[in-house]
Write a protein that holds these residues in place. Sequence first.
Motif, PDB file in Angstrom:
ATOM      1  N   PHE A   1     117.124  33.279 -16.711  1.00 40.47           N
ATOM      2  CA  PHE A   1     115.744  33.377 -16.237  1.00 40.47           C
ATOM      3  C   PHE A   1     114.989  32.049 -16.264  1.00 40.47           C
ATOM      4  O   PHE A   1     113.961  31.925 -15.586  1.00 40.47           O
ATOM      5  N   ALA A   2     115.446  31.073 -17.023  1.00 36.97           N
ATOM      6  CA  ALA A   2     114.723  29.808 -17.173  1.00 36.97           C
ATOM      7  C   ALA A   2     114.484  29.085 -15.843  1.00 36.97           C
ATOM      8  O   ALA A   2     113.358  28.652 -15.590  1.00 36.97           O
ATOM      9  N   PRO A   3     115.489  28.930 -14.966  1.00 35.68           N
ATOM     10  CA  PRO A   3     115.217  28.247 -13.694  1.00 35.68           C
ATOM     11  C   PRO A   3     114.182  28.977 -12.830  1.00 35.68           C
ATOM     12  O   PRO A   3     113.360  28.334 -12.176  1.00 35.68           O
ATOM     13  N   THR A   4     114.205  30.289 -12.850  1.00 36.24           N
ATOM     14  CA  THR A   4     113.228  31.051 -12.075  1.00 36.24           C
ATOM     15  C   THR A   4     111.820  30.786 -12.577  1.00 36.24           C
ATOM     16  O   THR A   4     110.891  30.577 -11.783  1.00 36.24           O
ATOM     17  N   ILE A   5     111.645  30.760 -13.875  1.00 35.79           N
ATOM     18  CA  ILE A   5     110.323  30.513 -14.456  1.00 35.79           C
ATOM     19  C   ILE A   5     109.875  29.089 -14.151  1.00 35.79           C
ATOM     20  O   ILE A   5     108.709  28.860 -13.785  1.00 35.79           O
ATOM     21  N   ILE A   6     110.773  28.120 -14.274  1.00 31.37           N
ATOM     22  CA  ILE A   6     110.424  26.729 -13.999  1.00 31.37           C
ATOM     23  C   ILE A   6     110.041  26.550 -12.531  1.00 31.37           C
ATOM     24  O   ILE A   6     109.043  25.891 -12.212  1.00 31.37           O
ATOM     25  N   ILE A   7     110.811  27.141 -11.616  1.00 27.98           N
ATOM     26  CA  ILE A   7     110.505  27.038 -10.188  1.00 27.98           C
ATOM     27  C   ILE A   7     109.176  27.710  -9.882  1.00 27.98           C
ATOM     28  O   ILE A   7     108.372  27.202  -9.095  1.00 27.98           O
ATOM     29  N   PHE A   8     108.895  28.843 -10.524  1.00 26.96           N
ATOM     30  CA  PHE A   8     107.622  29.526 -10.312  1.00 26.96           C
ATOM     31  C   PHE A   8     106.452  28.663 -10.787  1.00 26.96           C
ATOM     32  O   PHE A   8     105.419  28.569 -10.104  1.00 26.96           O
ATOM     33  N   ILE A   9     106.594  28.016 -11.938  1.00 20.50           N
ATOM     34  CA  ILE A   9     105.532  27.149 -12.448  1.00 20.50           C
ATOM     35  C   ILE A   9     105.301  25.974 -11.500  1.00 20.50           C
ATOM     36  O   ILE A   9     104.147  25.617 -11.191  1.00 20.50           O
ATOM     37  N   ILE A  10     106.371  25.359 -11.011  1.00 21.01           N
ATOM     38  CA  ILE A  10     106.235  24.255 -10.054  1.00 21.01           C
ATOM     39  C   ILE A  10     105.554  24.734  -8.778  1.00 21.01           C
ATOM     40  O   ILE A  10     104.690  24.043  -8.227  1.00 21.01           O
ATOM     41  N   PHE A  11     105.908  25.926  -8.311  1.00 20.50           N
ATOM     42  CA  PHE A  11     105.295  26.472  -7.096  1.00 20.50           C
ATOM     43  C   PHE A  11     103.801  26.710  -7.300  1.00 20.50           C
ATOM     44  O   PHE A  11     102.987  26.364  -6.448  1.00 20.50           O
ATOM     45  N   VAL A  12     103.418  27.272  -8.431  1.00 20.41           N
ATOM     46  CA  VAL A  12     102.001  27.545  -8.711  1.00 20.41           C
ATOM     47  C   VAL A  12     101.204  26.243  -8.781  1.00 20.41           C
ATOM     48  O   VAL A  12     100.106  26.137  -8.227  1.00 20.41           O
ATOM     49  N   ILE A  13     101.772  25.221  -9.428  1.00 13.44           N
ATOM     50  CA  ILE A  13     101.082  23.943  -9.542  1.00 13.44           C
ATOM     51  C   ILE A  13     100.948  23.290  -8.165  1.00 13.44           C
ATOM     52  O   ILE A  13      99.894  22.744  -7.827  1.00 13.44           O
ATOM     53  N   SER A  14     102.002  23.348  -7.355  1.00 13.13           N
ATOM     54  CA  SER A  14     101.938  22.706  -6.042  1.00 13.13           C
ATOM     55  C   SER A  14     100.982  23.425  -5.088  1.00 13.13           C
ATOM     56  O   SER A  14     100.359  22.788  -4.248  1.00 13.13           O
ATOM     57  N   VAL A  15     100.861  24.723  -5.201  1.00 14.63           N
ATOM     58  CA  VAL A  15      99.947  25.470  -4.328  1.00 14.63           C
ATOM     59  C   VAL A  15      98.502  25.271  -4.764  1.00 14.63           C
ATOM     60  O   VAL A  15      97.590  25.268  -3.922  1.00 14.63           O
ATOM     61  N   SER A  16      98.270  25.073  -6.049  1.00 14.89           N
ATOM     62  CA  SER A  16      96.901  24.945  -6.539  1.00 14.89           C
ATOM     63  C   SER A  16      96.267  23.594  -6.190  1.00 14.89           C
ATOM     64  O   SER A  16      95.067  23.450  -6.323  1.00 14.89           O
ATOM     65  N   ARG A  17      97.042  22.632  -5.769  1.00 18.44           N
ATOM     66  CA  ARG A  17      96.491  21.307  -5.428  1.00 18.44           C
ATOM     67  C   ARG A  17      96.091  21.227  -3.992  1.00 18.44           C
ATOM     68  O   ARG A  17      96.542  21.691  -3.088  1.00 18.44           O
TER      69      ARG A  17
END
Length: 89
Positions: free
Chosen positions: A73-89
């Motif tokens: 599950f770790a890669p999924t969580i990391i990719i989700f966090i990166i996606f959330v940060i990139s969309v919020s900018r």
Amino acid sequence: MKFIAIIGMLLTILSTLTALVFCMGMGANASAAQIHALKLWITGFSLLGIAGIVISIFLLRADQTGWAVNAAFAPTIIIFIIFVISVSR
């Protein structure tokens, strides 16, 4: 409990493919420098997904199911966090 690790691996595959498609989509009207940066992101996402799955399989074979679930599950969580940060900018 092993089926949870397998579900995690499937989610990692899907999230990695989603991240790769988003990166390729961003490269449609990009400059050469941006395409180079996207290639690095694509390489990073691919290696992250592959590493998570390989480590999870290794830990399942070593009968460390709890750690295998975390590794799956770790890669999924990391990719989700990166996606959330990139969309919020």
